[in-house]
Scaffold this motif. Structure first.
Motif, PDB file in Angstrom:
ATOM      1  N   SER A  57       0.826  -1.206   0.000  1.00 51.82           N
ATOM      2  CA  SER A  57       0.000   0.000   0.000  1.00 51.82           C
ATOM      3  C   SER A  57       0.861   1.257   0.000  1.00 51.82           C
ATOM      4  N   THR A  58       1.995   1.233   0.706  1.00 53.45           N
ATOM      5  CA  THR A  58       2.889   2.393   0.712  1.00 53.45           C
ATOM      6  C   THR A  58       3.511   2.604  -0.658  1.00 53.45           C
ATOM      7  N   LEU A  59       3.876   1.517  -1.328  1.00 53.86           N
ATOM      8  CA  LEU A  59       4.439   1.627  -2.675  1.00 53.86           C
ATOM      9  C   LEU A  59       3.424   2.240  -3.642  1.00 53.86           C
ATOM     10  N   ILE A  60       2.191   1.730  -3.624  1.00 61.05           N
ATOM     11  CA  ILE A  60       1.164   2.254  -4.526  1.00 61.05           C
ATOM     12  C   ILE A  60       0.852   3.707  -4.188  1.00 61.05           C
ATOM     13  N   GLY A  61       0.620   3.988  -2.909  1.00 58.07           N
ATOM     14  CA  GLY A  61       0.268   5.342  -2.505  1.00 58.07           C
ATOM     15  C   GLY A  61       1.369   6.352  -2.774  1.00 58.07           C
ATOM     16  N   THR A  62       2.616   5.956  -2.544  1.00 61.93           N
ATOM     17  CA  THR A  62       3.735   6.861  -2.806  1.00 61.93           C
ATOM     18  C   THR A  62       3.863   7.152  -4.290  1.00 61.93           C
ATOM     19  N   ASP A 106     -10.103   9.941  -4.292  1.00 63.46           N
ATOM     20  CA  ASP A 106     -11.361  10.317  -3.630  1.00 63.46           C
ATOM     21  C   ASP A 106     -12.455   9.289  -3.896  1.00 63.46           C
ATOM     22  N   GLY A 107     -12.457   8.729  -5.120  1.00 57.46           N
ATOM     23  CA  GLY A 107     -13.446   7.712  -5.439  1.00 57.46           C
ATOM     24  C   GLY A 107     -13.292   6.475  -4.569  1.00 57.46           C
ATOM     25  N   PHE A 108     -12.051   6.027  -4.373  1.00 58.13           N
ATOM     26  CA  PHE A 108     -11.821   4.874  -3.498  1.00 58.13           C
ATOM     27  C   PHE A 108     -12.194   5.205  -2.057  1.00 58.13           C
ATOM     28  N   LEU A 109     -11.880   6.435  -1.620  1.00 59.39           N
ATOM     29  CA  LEU A 109     -12.173   6.824  -0.248  1.00 59.39           C
ATOM     30  C   LEU A 109     -13.665   6.990   0.006  1.00 59.39           C
ATOM     31  N   ILE A 115     -14.104  -0.986   5.098  1.00 61.66           N
ATOM     32  CA  ILE A 115     -14.444  -2.337   5.543  1.00 61.66           C
ATOM     33  C   ILE A 115     -15.367  -3.018   4.546  1.00 61.66           C
ATOM     34  N   PHE A 116     -16.288  -2.260   3.927  1.00 58.90           N
ATOM     35  CA  PHE A 116     -17.166  -2.849   2.919  1.00 58.90           C
ATOM     36  C   PHE A 116     -16.381  -3.231   1.672  1.00 58.90           C
ATOM     37  N   LEU A 117     -15.425  -2.377   1.298  1.00 57.49           N
ATOM     38  CA  LEU A 117     -14.581  -2.694   0.148  1.00 57.49           C
ATOM     39  C   LEU A 117     -13.775  -3.962   0.400  1.00 57.49           C
ATOM     40  N   VAL A 118     -13.198  -4.080   1.586  1.00 58.89           N
ATOM     41  CA  VAL A 118     -12.398  -5.256   1.934  1.00 58.89           C
ATOM     42  C   VAL A 118     -13.260  -6.509   1.946  1.00 58.89           C
ATOM     43  N   LEU A 119     -14.429  -6.434   2.562  1.00 55.26           N
ATOM     44  CA  LEU A 119     -15.298  -7.608   2.647  1.00 55.26           C
ATOM     45  C   LEU A 119     -15.802  -8.028   1.270  1.00 55.26           C
ATOM     46  N   ALA A 120     -16.100  -7.050   0.424  1.00 56.08           N
ATOM     47  CA  ALA A 120     -16.556  -7.385  -0.928  1.00 56.08           C
ATOM     48  C   ALA A 120     -15.467  -8.100  -1.712  1.00 56.08           C
ATOM     49  N   ALA A 146      -4.129  -4.053   1.118  1.00 55.33           N
ATOM     50  CA  ALA A 146      -3.337  -3.004   0.470  1.00 55.33           C
ATOM     51  C   ALA A 146      -4.195  -2.156  -0.460  1.00 55.33           C
ATOM     52  N   VAL A 147      -5.102  -2.815  -1.202  1.00 53.81           N
ATOM     53  CA  VAL A 147      -5.969  -2.095  -2.137  1.00 53.81           C
ATOM     54  C   VAL A 147      -6.878  -1.117  -1.396  1.00 53.81           C
ATOM     55  N   SER A 148      -7.211  -1.431  -0.158  1.00 60.26           N
ATOM     56  CA  SER A 148      -8.104  -0.567   0.619  1.00 60.26           C
ATOM     57  C   SER A 148      -7.354   0.423   1.503  1.00 60.26           C
ATOM     58  N   SER A 149      -6.015   0.447   1.443  1.00 59.23           N
ATOM     59  CA  SER A 149      -5.242   1.263   2.390  1.00 59.23           C
ATOM     60  C   SER A 149      -4.323   2.287   1.739  1.00 59.23           C
ATOM     61  N   TRP A 150      -4.096   2.215   0.419  1.00 53.32           N
ATOM     62  CA  TRP A 150      -3.088   3.069  -0.202  1.00 53.32           C
ATOM     63  C   TRP A 150      -3.526   4.518  -0.357  1.00 53.32           C
ATOM     64  N   MET A 151      -4.810   4.793  -0.286  1.00 49.65           N
ATOM     65  CA  MET A 151      -5.321   6.129  -0.580  1.00 49.65           C
ATOM     66  C   MET A 151      -4.845   7.174   0.427  1.00 49.65           C
TER      67      MET A 151
END
Length: 290
Positions: free
Chosen positions: A103-108, A130-133, A138-143, A160-165
Motif C-alpha cells: 500500500s505504501t508503494l502504490i500510494g507513494t 477520492d473515489g476509493f475513499l 471495511i465494505f470494500l475489503v469484505l466485498a 493493500a488495495v483498501s489502504s493506499w489512498m
C-alpha cells in the motif's frame, strides 16, 4: 563543495535531532520493545514448545492456562493455544507488514506523480483516490474478500488495495509543497528529468510523513486482517491467525474465556504498539517541535 558539505552537515544535524526526539518519546520506545518481543516470540516460540500448532490431543481438550506443558491452555480440539498463537502471529504480522509495503508503494507512486505533475493528470489521480475513499474501507475489503479465494497473499492484496489512498493523499500534499523549492528549481535548470527530480530529489525529502503513514498502516492492516478473518472471509483453518482464533473462540466465551482473551490481547498489543511507534515518529519528524 562548500554547499555539499553544508548539506551533509545539515543532514547529520537533522538525523541526530530526529533520533533524539524519537528516543525521548517513552511510549514509542515501549512500542518498539513490545513489537520486538512479540516478533521474537512468534519466530522462536513454535520451536521451543513441545507441541506444534496442528497437534491434536483430545484428552486435553479445554485445558486452562498453566496446565502441564500447555502454558496457555488448549482449544476444543486439544491443540496447544500457545503454539497456535505464535504461528498465528507469524501470519498476522506477515500480512500486516506485506500489506503496508504494498500500500505504501502504490500510494507513494500515485502521490508523487500527482503532486509533481499536477494539471489534469494530478487531478485525475486524486479524483481516483477520492473515489476509493468514498467507499467505506471495511465494505470494500469484505466485498473483495468474499469474491476471491481466501489465502494470505489474497488478504494482503485486499488490505493493500483498501489502504493506499491515505498514503497517496499525504505524499501528494507533501510533494506539492516541495516542487517549487529552490533545489527542485535548480534540478530543472540543470536539465534533470522529471523522473529524476521526483524520485531522487523530492521523494527523499518527503520520507518522514511516508514512514509515519507506513507505521500506522501496519497497525490498521493487522486489525483489518483480524476483522475479516473473524468474520470468516480471511485466513482459513487449519492455518491459524489471530482473527480466526477469535472466530473459533466466540462460542466458548463462558466456558473457556482464555481462547478469546489470549489472541485478543495479542492483537491489542500489536496494534497499540505500532500506534505508539507512529506517534513517536510523527513527533520526531515534526520540525515545529524544535
Amino acid at each position: 563543495m562548500t554547499a555539499i558539505a553544508a548539506n551533509s552537515n545539515l543532514d547529520r544535524w537533522w538525523n541526530s535531532r530526529t533520533a533524539r526526539r524519537f528516543m525521548s518519546h517513552h511510549l514509542a520506545l515501549l512500542g518498539m520493545v513490545m513489537i520486538a518481543l512479540l516478533t521474537l516470540a512468534c519466530v522462536l516460540g513454535p520451536h521451543l514448545l513441545p507441541y506444534d500448532s496442528l497437534y491434536i490431543d483430545l484428552r486435553a481438550r479445554f485445558a486452562p492456562p498453566l496446565t502441564g506443558s500447555h502454558y496457555l491452555g488448549t482449544d476444543p480440539l486439544g491443540r496447544d493455544v500457545a503454539a497456535r498463537l505464535f504461528m498465528a502471529g507469524r501470519i498476522s504480522l506477515l500480512v500486516g507488514f506485506s500489506a503496508m509495503l504494498l500500500s505504501t508503494l502504490i500510494g507513494t507512486l500515485v502521490g508523487v506523480i500527482a503532486g509533481y505533475r499536477g494539471g489534469w493528470l494530478g487531478m485525475a489521480l486524486m479524483r481516483t483516490v477520492d473515489g476509493f475513499l468514498s467507499f467505506p474501507s471495511i465494505f470494500l475489503v469484505l466485498a473483495l474478500a468474499a469474491a476471491l479465494k481466501p489465502s494470505p497473499i489474497m488478504i494482503t492484496v485486499v488490505i493493500a488495495v483498501s489502504s493506499w489512498m491515505e498514503v497517496a493523499r499525504i505524499v501528494e500534499a507533501e510533494v506539492r509543497s516541495l516542487r517549487e523549492r529552490e533545489f527542485v528549481q535548480a534540478g530543472r535548470m540543470l536539465g534533470l528529468s522529471g523522473t529524476h527530480i521526483m524520485f531522487r530529489e523530492i521523494l527523499p525529502n518527503a520520507i518522514g510523513p511516508i514512514i509515519v503513514a507506513a507505521t500506522l498502516t501496519v497497525a490498521r492492516a493487522i486489525l483489518m486482517e483480524a476483522y475479516i478473518s473473524f468474520l470468516g472471509y480471511g485466513i482459513q483453518p487449519p492455518l491459524p491467525s489471530w482473527g480466526n482464533m477469535l472466530n473459533g473462540a466466540q462460542q466458548y466465551l463462558g466456558t473457556a474465556p482464555w481462547l478469546a482473551i489470549i489472541p485478543g490481547a495479542a492483537i491489542t498489543i500489536a496494534v497499540t504498539s505500532f500506534n505508539f511507534i507512529g506517534d513517536g515518529l510523527r513527533d520526531a519528524f515534526d520540525v515545529r517541535g524544535d
